[in-house]
Design a protein around this motif. Sequence first.
Motif, PDB file in Angstrom:
ATOM      1  N   ALA A 191     -17.470  -5.305 -51.874  1.00 24.60           N
ATOM      2  CA  ALA A 191     -17.702  -6.656 -52.483  1.00 24.60           C
ATOM      3  C   ALA A 191     -18.644  -7.514 -51.616  1.00 24.60           C
ATOM      4  O   ALA A 191     -18.814  -7.332 -50.682  1.00 24.60           O
ATOM      5  CB  ALA A 191     -16.260  -7.721 -52.305  1.00 24.60           C
ATOM      6  N   ARG A 192     -19.601  -8.926 -52.336  1.00 23.44           N
ATOM      7  CA  ARG A 192     -20.320  -9.478 -50.967  1.00 23.44           C
ATOM      8  C   ARG A 192     -19.317 -10.991 -50.709  1.00 23.44           C
ATOM      9  O   ARG A 192     -19.794 -10.965 -49.516  1.00 23.44           O
ATOM     10  CB  ARG A 192     -21.206 -10.568 -51.956  1.00 23.44           C
ATOM     11  CG  ARG A 192     -22.584  -8.281 -52.801  1.00 23.44           C
ATOM     12  CD  ARG A 192     -23.565  -9.361 -53.745  1.00 23.44           C
ATOM     13  NE  ARG A 192     -23.171 -10.992 -54.310  1.00 23.44           N
ATOM     14  CZ  ARG A 192     -21.806  -9.952 -55.981  1.00 23.44           C
ATOM     15  NH1 ARG A 192     -21.701  -8.830 -56.161  1.00 23.44           N
ATOM     16  NH2 ARG A 192     -21.994 -11.149 -56.461  1.00 23.44           N
ATOM     17  N   ALA A 236     -16.611 -20.109 -59.615  1.00 25.72           N
ATOM     18  CA  ALA A 236     -17.769 -18.078 -59.191  1.00 25.72           C
ATOM     19  C   ALA A 236     -17.281 -18.251 -57.813  1.00 25.72           C
ATOM     20  O   ALA A 236     -18.758 -17.537 -57.479  1.00 25.72           O
ATOM     21  CB  ALA A 236     -18.379 -19.075 -60.129  1.00 25.72           C
ATOM     22  N   ASP A 265     -16.982 -12.861 -55.982  1.00 30.65           N
ATOM     23  CA  ASP A 265     -16.943 -11.812 -56.733  1.00 30.65           C
ATOM     24  C   ASP A 265     -15.486 -10.771 -56.597  1.00 30.65           C
ATOM     25  O   ASP A 265     -15.710  -9.603 -57.179  1.00 30.65           O
ATOM     26  CB  ASP A 265     -17.963 -10.635 -56.088  1.00 30.65           C
ATOM     27  CG  ASP A 265     -18.783  -9.935 -55.085  1.00 30.65           C
ATOM     28  OD1 ASP A 265     -18.231  -9.373 -55.113  1.00 30.65           O
ATOM     29  OD2 ASP A 265     -18.344 -11.082 -53.886  1.00 30.65           O
ATOM     30  N   LEU A 276     -13.086 -16.316 -59.856  1.00 27.32           N
ATOM     31  CA  LEU A 276     -14.070 -15.414 -60.152  1.00 27.32           C
ATOM     32  C   LEU A 276     -14.970 -15.732 -60.224  1.00 27.32           C
ATOM     33  O   LEU A 276     -15.115 -16.206 -61.440  1.00 27.32           O
ATOM     34  CB  LEU A 276     -13.386 -14.423 -60.451  1.00 27.32           C
ATOM     35  CG  LEU A 276     -12.250 -13.776 -60.204  1.00 27.32           C
ATOM     36  CD1 LEU A 276     -11.516 -13.122 -60.865  1.00 27.32           C
ATOM     37  CD2 LEU A 276     -13.200 -12.670 -58.892  1.00 27.32           C
ATOM     38  N   GLU A 277     -16.528 -14.736 -59.919  1.00 27.93           N
ATOM     39  CA  GLU A 277     -17.590 -15.323 -60.387  1.00 27.93           C
ATOM     40  C   GLU A 277     -17.612 -14.130 -62.149  1.00 27.93           C
ATOM     41  O   GLU A 277     -16.980 -13.562 -61.763  1.00 27.93           O
ATOM     42  CB  GLU A 277     -18.506 -14.577 -60.080  1.00 27.93           C
ATOM     43  CG  GLU A 277     -19.149 -13.258 -59.505  1.00 27.93           C
ATOM     44  CD  GLU A 277     -19.716 -12.364 -58.104  1.00 27.93           C
ATOM     45  OE1 GLU A 277     -20.515 -11.869 -58.590  1.00 27.93           O
ATOM     46  OE2 GLU A 277     -20.344 -13.669 -57.265  1.00 27.93           O
ATOM     47  N   GLY A 315     -16.264 -10.421 -61.776  1.00 22.95           N
ATOM     48  CA  GLY A 315     -15.604 -10.198 -60.710  1.00 22.95           C
ATOM     49  C   GLY A 315     -14.422  -9.982 -61.111  1.00 22.95           C
ATOM     50  O   GLY A 315     -13.568 -10.057 -62.168  1.00 22.95           O
ATOM     51  N   ARG A 366     -10.418  -7.869 -64.598  1.00 25.34           N
ATOM     52  CA  ARG A 366     -11.952  -8.702 -64.486  1.00 25.34           C
ATOM     53  C   ARG A 366     -12.024  -9.972 -65.666  1.00 25.34           C
ATOM     54  O   ARG A 366     -11.707 -10.185 -66.453  1.00 25.34           O
ATOM     55  CB  ARG A 366     -12.393  -6.921 -64.862  1.00 25.34           C
ATOM     56  CG  ARG A 366     -14.066  -7.369 -65.020  1.00 25.34           C
ATOM     57  CD  ARG A 366     -14.993  -6.528 -64.983  1.00 25.34           C
ATOM     58  NE  ARG A 366     -15.046  -6.016 -66.375  1.00 25.34           N
ATOM     59  CZ  ARG A 366     -13.971  -4.914 -66.497  1.00 25.34           C
ATOM     60  NH1 ARG A 366     -14.039  -3.609 -65.631  1.00 25.34           N
ATOM     61  NH2 ARG A 366     -13.793  -4.334 -68.767  1.00 25.34           N
ATOM     62  N   SER A 419     -18.441 -10.421 -68.164  1.00 25.18           N
ATOM     63  CA  SER A 419     -19.632 -11.204 -67.496  1.00 25.18           C
ATOM     64  C   SER A 419     -19.868 -12.404 -68.580  1.00 25.18           C
ATOM     65  O   SER A 419     -19.814 -12.275 -70.007  1.00 25.18           O
ATOM     66  CB  SER A 419     -20.704 -10.263 -67.386  1.00 25.18           C
ATOM     67  OG  SER A 419     -20.476  -9.327 -66.669  1.00 25.18           O
TER      68      SER A 419
END
Length: 262
Positions: free
Chosen positions: A56-57, A118, A121, A140-141, A144, A257, A260
């Motif tokens: 993760a970031r 967002a 992630d 969550l982005e 994510g 999830r 996207s």
Amino acid sequence: MNDSRSRTSRSFDELVAEAEEAPVEGWDFSWLDGRATEQRPSWGYQRLMSQRLGRARAALDIQTGGGEVLAGAENLPPTMVATESWPPNVDTATRLLHPRGAVVVADADEPPLPFADAAFDLVTSRHPVTVWWDEIARVLEPGGTYLSQQVGHSSVFEVVEFFLGPQPEENRRARHPDDARRDAETAGLEIVDLRFERLRTEFYDVGAVIYFLRKVIWMVPGFTVDAYHDRLRELHELITTEGPFLAHTTRFLIEARKPSNR
């Protein structure tokens, strides 16, 4: 903390006094070592969480307790935030997680989460008391992931019903994984994985049950030794004559999830 003498030889009053004095801050159950056993889920939540965190970031751990589970991860992302509502746990988690570079935020566990849309992630949570799915989806982005191990329906209800009597079906079904699936999908998340297990749990003395109910306060709301003194003595006699008190925990793993953007 544990006495080398057989628990069956220790008096009710000894066991009660010891359990009442035990600290219950944080989410560390090591006080129960040798006094209770709980079968662990096969999926290994901490290992899975650690793997996700390593990729993760920016990650958020909701209802982190004393931070013990999160602190056990091998690697934390560059941005790591944890929330907790109970002040003693906030202090414990801060001491444990700050050296790892994680920020602990005191949060009332009510919407909204104190973060921008967002912002993460990855969102994780082990045994959350409440799950605000719309808020998880919001922070969550796109693309994510939410990963959580949760307490399932009728968990340790042998203990609950020993003290409270038979529970209505709506109580027994609360926290069902099918409801988690429905609520996650309603919030716009896609289910990646959902697994459920029923696991054997044994309590070897009445002190272990007292400690458990002092720590997991929602199992028998308002539990105190004084309020349930007679029932606790009956439980002590039962364990002394028949052996460990058998219960069953239920756990489910859910991974979801956020789609996207297209």
